[in-house]
Scaffold this motif. Structure first.
Motif, PDB file in Angstrom:
ATOM      1  N   VAL A 159      63.467  55.511  32.499  1.00 49.33           N
ATOM      2  CA  VAL A 159      61.530  55.885  32.386  1.00 49.33           C
ATOM      3  C   VAL A 159      60.425  55.494  31.929  1.00 49.33           C
ATOM      4  CG1 VAL A 159      60.462  57.061  34.812  1.00 49.33           C
ATOM      5  CG2 VAL A 159      62.979  56.178  35.046  1.00 49.33           C
ATOM      6  N   VAL A 160      59.474  54.544  31.585  1.00 51.23           N
ATOM      7  CA  VAL A 160      58.325  55.658  31.149  1.00 51.23           C
ATOM      8  C   VAL A 160      57.061  55.499  31.485  1.00 51.23           C
ATOM      9  CG1 VAL A 160      57.481  54.580  28.607  1.00 51.23           C
ATOM     10  CG2 VAL A 160      60.135  54.447  29.265  1.00 51.23           C
ATOM     11  N   GLU A 161      56.208  56.041  31.164  1.00 52.39           N
ATOM     12  CA  GLU A 161      55.063  56.710  31.066  1.00 52.39           C
ATOM     13  C   GLU A 161      54.074  55.900  30.047  1.00 52.39           C
ATOM     14  OE1 GLU A 161      53.804  60.703  30.483  1.00 52.39           O
ATOM     15  OE2 GLU A 161      54.074  61.063  33.668  1.00 52.39           O
ATOM     16  N   LEU A 162      53.119  54.424  31.025  1.00 48.82           N
ATOM     17  CA  LEU A 162      52.344  53.731  29.953  1.00 48.82           C
ATOM     18  C   LEU A 162      50.979  54.637  29.590  1.00 48.82           C
ATOM     19  CD1 LEU A 162      53.246  50.262  31.436  1.00 48.82           C
ATOM     20  CD2 LEU A 162      53.942  51.079  29.152  1.00 48.82           C
ATOM     21  N   PRO A 163      50.439  55.051  28.157  1.00 43.76           N
ATOM     22  CA  PRO A 163      48.998  55.225  28.006  1.00 43.76           C
ATOM     23  C   PRO A 163      47.801  54.394  28.073  1.00 43.76           C
ATOM     24  CG  PRO A 163      50.698  55.186  26.243  1.00 43.76           C
ATOM     25  CD  PRO A 163      51.721  54.673  26.638  1.00 43.76           C
ATOM     26  N   SER A 164      46.749  54.145  28.536  1.00 44.06           N
ATOM     27  CA  SER A 164      46.596  53.460  28.701  1.00 44.06           C
ATOM     28  C   SER A 164      45.587  52.660  26.888  1.00 44.06           C
ATOM     29  CB  SER A 164      44.771  53.790  29.545  1.00 44.06           C
ATOM     30  OG  SER A 164      43.741  52.798  29.073  1.00 44.06           O
ATOM     31  N   PRO A 165      45.606  51.924  26.080  1.00 44.77           N
ATOM     32  CA  PRO A 165      45.066  51.313  25.221  1.00 44.77           C
ATOM     33  C   PRO A 165      43.562  51.737  25.135  1.00 44.77           C
ATOM     34  CG  PRO A 165      45.305  49.768  26.035  1.00 44.77           C
ATOM     35  CD  PRO A 165      46.124  50.242  27.283  1.00 44.77           C
ATOM     36  N   PHE A 166      42.701  51.547  26.452  1.00 40.36           N
ATOM     37  CA  PHE A 166      41.401  51.069  26.877  1.00 40.36           C
ATOM     38  C   PHE A 166      40.653  52.640  27.203  1.00 40.36           C
ATOM     39  CE2 PHE A 166      42.811  46.799  26.281  1.00 40.36           C
ATOM     40  CZ  PHE A 166      42.652  46.484  25.178  1.00 40.36           C
ATOM     41  N   GLU A 167      39.147  52.666  27.104  1.00 45.65           N
ATOM     42  CA  GLU A 167      38.796  53.766  27.877  1.00 45.65           C
ATOM     43  C   GLU A 167      37.622  52.538  28.328  1.00 45.65           C
ATOM     44  OE1 GLU A 167      35.512  57.354  27.751  1.00 45.65           O
ATOM     45  OE2 GLU A 167      36.619  56.491  25.466  1.00 45.65           O
ATOM     46  N   GLY A 168      37.368  52.715  30.069  1.00 40.90           N
ATOM     47  CA  GLY A 168      37.022  52.336  30.800  1.00 40.90           C
ATOM     48  C   GLY A 168      37.159  52.022  32.709  1.00 40.90           C
ATOM     49  N   VAL A 169      36.882  50.962  32.961  1.00 46.42           N
ATOM     50  CA  VAL A 169      37.072  50.772  34.325  1.00 46.42           C
ATOM     51  C   VAL A 169      38.063  49.937  35.051  1.00 46.42           C
ATOM     52  CG1 VAL A 169      36.420  50.631  36.816  1.00 46.42           C
ATOM     53  CG2 VAL A 169      34.503  51.897  35.299  1.00 46.42           C
ATOM     54  N   VAL A 170      38.883  50.556  36.004  1.00 44.19           N
ATOM     55  CA  VAL A 170      40.149  49.212  36.266  1.00 44.19           C
ATOM     56  C   VAL A 170      39.052  48.670  36.882  1.00 44.19           C
ATOM     57  CG1 VAL A 170      42.011  49.176  37.638  1.00 44.19           C
ATOM     58  CG2 VAL A 170      41.762  51.694  36.647  1.00 44.19           C
ATOM     59  N   ALA A 171      38.746  47.228  36.820  1.00 44.60           N
ATOM     60  CA  ALA A 171      39.278  45.974  37.471  1.00 44.60           C
ATOM     61  C   ALA A 171      40.395  45.326  37.840  1.00 44.60           C
ATOM     62  CB  ALA A 171      38.347  45.252  36.041  1.00 44.60           C
ATOM     63  N   ARG A 172      41.121  45.638  37.402  1.00 47.59           N
ATOM     64  CA  ARG A 172      42.416  44.567  38.804  1.00 47.59           C
ATOM     65  C   ARG A 172      44.006  45.007  37.939  1.00 47.59           C
ATOM     66  NH1 ARG A 172      43.808  38.442  38.526  1.00 47.59           N
ATOM     67  NH2 ARG A 172      44.610  38.534  40.065  1.00 47.59           N
ATOM     68  N   LEU A 173      44.250  45.916  39.416  1.00 53.06           N
ATOM     69  CA  LEU A 173      46.325  46.065  39.291  1.00 53.06           C
ATOM     70  C   LEU A 173      46.535  44.150  39.389  1.00 53.06           C
ATOM     71  CD1 LEU A 173      46.392  49.427  40.875  1.00 53.06           C
ATOM     72  CD2 LEU A 173      45.710  49.251  37.951  1.00 53.06           C
ATOM     73  N   HIS A 174      46.926  43.790  38.320  1.00 49.85           N
ATOM     74  CA  HIS A 174      47.504  42.204  38.824  1.00 49.85           C
ATOM     75  C   HIS A 174      49.031  42.579  39.208  1.00 49.85           C
ATOM     76  CE1 HIS A 174      45.482  40.201  35.832  1.00 49.85           C
ATOM     77  NE2 HIS A 174      44.708  41.573  35.240  1.00 49.85           N
ATOM     78  N   GLU A 175      49.693  43.757  39.070  1.00 55.25           N
ATOM     79  CA  GLU A 175      51.073  43.826  39.956  1.00 55.25           C
ATOM     80  C   GLU A 175      51.319  44.632  40.836  1.00 55.25           C
ATOM     81  OE1 GLU A 175      53.236  41.335  39.839  1.00 55.25           O
ATOM     82  OE2 GLU A 175      52.170  40.479  37.542  1.00 55.25           O
ATOM     83  N   ALA A 176      51.986  44.970  41.794  1.00 57.24           N
ATOM     84  CA  ALA A 176      52.164  46.125  42.821  1.00 57.24           C
ATOM     85  C   ALA A 176      53.480  46.932  42.498  1.00 57.24           C
ATOM     86  CB  ALA A 176      51.952  45.330  44.155  1.00 57.24           C
ATOM     87  N   GLU A 177      53.110  47.999  42.898  1.00 60.83           N
ATOM     88  CA  GLU A 177      54.317  48.859  42.537  1.00 60.83           C
ATOM     89  C   GLU A 177      55.608  48.195  43.241  1.00 60.83           C
ATOM     90  OE1 GLU A 177      53.491  52.445  44.445  1.00 60.83           O
ATOM     91  OE2 GLU A 177      52.091  52.897  43.155  1.00 60.83           O
ATOM     92  N   GLY A 178      55.947  48.411  41.955  1.00 62.78           N
ATOM     93  CA  GLY A 178      57.965  47.548  43.031  1.00 62.78           C
ATOM     94  C   GLY A 178      58.003  46.236  42.173  1.00 62.78           C
ATOM     95  N   THR A 179      57.212  46.614  42.062  1.00 64.87           N
ATOM     96  CA  THR A 179      57.266  44.321  40.952  1.00 64.87           C
ATOM     97  C   THR A 179      58.052  44.413  39.082  1.00 64.87           C
ATOM     98  OG1 THR A 179      55.526  43.983  41.993  1.00 64.87           O
ATOM     99  CG2 THR A 179      55.999  42.101  40.781  1.00 64.87           C
TER     100      THR A 179
END
Length: 463
Positions: free
Chosen positions: A45-65
């Motif tokens: 299990v891995v935690e993904l860090p954000s490569p950018f600073e800004g506002v989340v425009a869209r989550l392309h995939e749902a949890e469990g995908t």
């Protein structure tokens, strides 16, 4: 400027990962290196860090995908540091939320956390209002004419966080027609459990007047664990670490010709050494076990038998011998078998090796093993003795030439100094790749490990 973040390769040979949970929501302001998601690879299990600073425009995939490596999973409206960020409006000047253009700031001036897609709480019907003119985001780049940006939607409806639950529980809720948004979870951090869904189903039947009998009632279960009362069979998806382990073991078993040799050893002297070391000040708080001594013995024996610290490179038609030892330690975890390795174990003293093994085991049990620790191993140890097992025929970790299984240490009658005495005895099992290692070489390597464990002073005679 809209920037996509694609699922990175989180380890050697990994092609997909499952999104366990999002730590951010659309419209939320995210800082550089902030954790945005928790994903499960075939190894950890891995935690993904954000490569950018800004506002989340869209989550392309749902949890469990389950997402393939290289596919976009999140988009950011990246902040241009050269453009001043407009001040947040005063709290009393409440503005409607523009879905798709960020969330309304809270009283401290921070963007409010917005609910995930499709989960707005029901609102009272209101008469339709004329659509307002769309105002582009100050930091957004002009959209191409062929693909215009969607119109902003104004809503004053309160929004609600997506209920936390696991994919099997969400499927059960869909099958039973239960709205998870109406449930209060009883699990850790409010997670909705299978029992919560089944309880809601029973409550619905009671309210509708449907009789609840032994035949129609859903048996209660504890948390999300399998329940033997649910039919005569249970089907569990093959995924994650279990899927990776199965594929690796099949590949190893049918690629490398395995051979296994056994040696039973009187390790009384080693057990006495451990007791003496535990009383020394420099070993305070250090967990000393037979596994620690076996790990040290393996590193020492590999100096004399480098053919067991190697791999078979079929494409190059070469045998690769390592001049370092990345020592793998098999660990049983709630997610399945993992073999993280200790880098450059040959350079560690006994105390440092003991600390490294303890840290490795704790991290694996907590599901925090980094992908780098699960690749690049050169030789492994499986401590089957902790399960009360005396011996076994371990399967090689793919790409390695040898694996040692350490059996349980037991008090047994043993020949000692011309008589019979009660001694501490264990059995060592060594599996090796017969393409790389001859039987005589494997036996000599195991004999050296046994000599060190039978009489630790033997290390003085090993060169």
């Amino acid at each position: 400027m809209i920037r996509e973040f694609r699922l990175p390769d989180l380890g050697e040979g990994l092609t997909e990962s499952e999104i366990l949970s999002w730590r951010v929501a659309e419209g939320q302001l995210v800082t550089l290196n902030q954790v945005i998601a928790e994903v499960e690879t075939a190894k950890a299990v891995v935690e993904l860090p954000s490569p950018f600073e800004g506002v989340v425009a869209r989550l392309h995939e749902a949890e469990g995908t389950v997402v393939e490596v290289g596919k976009p999973i999140i988009s950011f409206d990246v902040i241009d540091t050269d453009v001043p960020v407009p001040a947040a409006p005063e709290p009393q000047r409440r503005q409607p939320t523009l879905v798709g253009y960020g969330a309304e700031p809270d009283r401290a001036g921070r963007p409010a956390r917005r609910a995930r897609r499709g989960l707005a709480a029901p609102a009272e019907p209101t008469p339709p209002a004329p659509a307002p003119a769309r105002t582009p985001s100050p930091a957004a780049a002009p959209a191409p004419a062929a693909a215009p940006a969607p119109a902003a939607v104004i809503t004053d409806a309160p929004v609600r966080e997506r209920p936390r639950s696991t994919p099997p529980v969400r499927k059960l809720a869909r099958d039973l027609g239960i709205d998870l948004a109406l449930l209060t979870g009883t699990g850790p951090q409010g997670r909705i459990l299978r029992a919560d869904v089944e309880a809601a189903r029973l409550a619905d039947r009671g309210r509708s007047g449907e009789s609840v009998t032994a035949e129609t009632a859903v048996p209660p279960v504890v948390a999300d664990a399998p329940h033997l009362g649910q039919g005569r069979e249970e089907r569990i998806p093959i995924a994650g670490i279990r899927k990776h382990t199965a594929a690796a073991m099949v590949s190893s078993a049918f690629t490398a010709p395995h051979a296994t040799v056994f040696l039973t050893v009187d390790v009384t002297a080693s057990m006495q050494l451990l007791e003496k070391l535990r009383s020394r000040k420099e070993y305070d708080g250090v967990r000393l076990t037979p596994l620690v001594l076996a790990a040290k013995a393996v590193c020492l024996a590999l100096r004399r038998h480098p053919e067991l610290n190697a791999r078979w490179d079929e494409p190059a038609r070469e045998i690769v011998r390592y001049r370092y030892v990345n020592l793998g330690i098999a660990a049983a975890t709630p997610r399945g078998l993992m073999v993280p390795n200790i880098k450059d174990a040959q350079d560690l003293g006994l105390r440092e090796l003991a600390l490294a093994i303890s840290d490795l085991a704790r991290t694996a049990r907590e599901g925090r093993t980094p992908p780098a620790a699960l690749s690049g191993g050169t030789v492994s140890i499986s401590n089957v003795g902790v399960f009360g097992v005396d011996a076994g025929t371990p399967i090689l970790n793919p790409g390695e030439a040898a694996i040692l299984a350490l059996g349980a240490v037991r008090s047994q009658p043993w020949e000692y100094e011309g008589g019979i005495a009660l001694r501490q005895v264990t059995t060592l099992s060594l599996s090796f790749d017969h393409r790389l290692v001859d039987g005589a070489e494997g036996a000599a390597f195991l004999r050296d490990i046994g000599d060190v464990l039978a009489e630790p002073a033997m290390v003085l005679a090993m060169d």
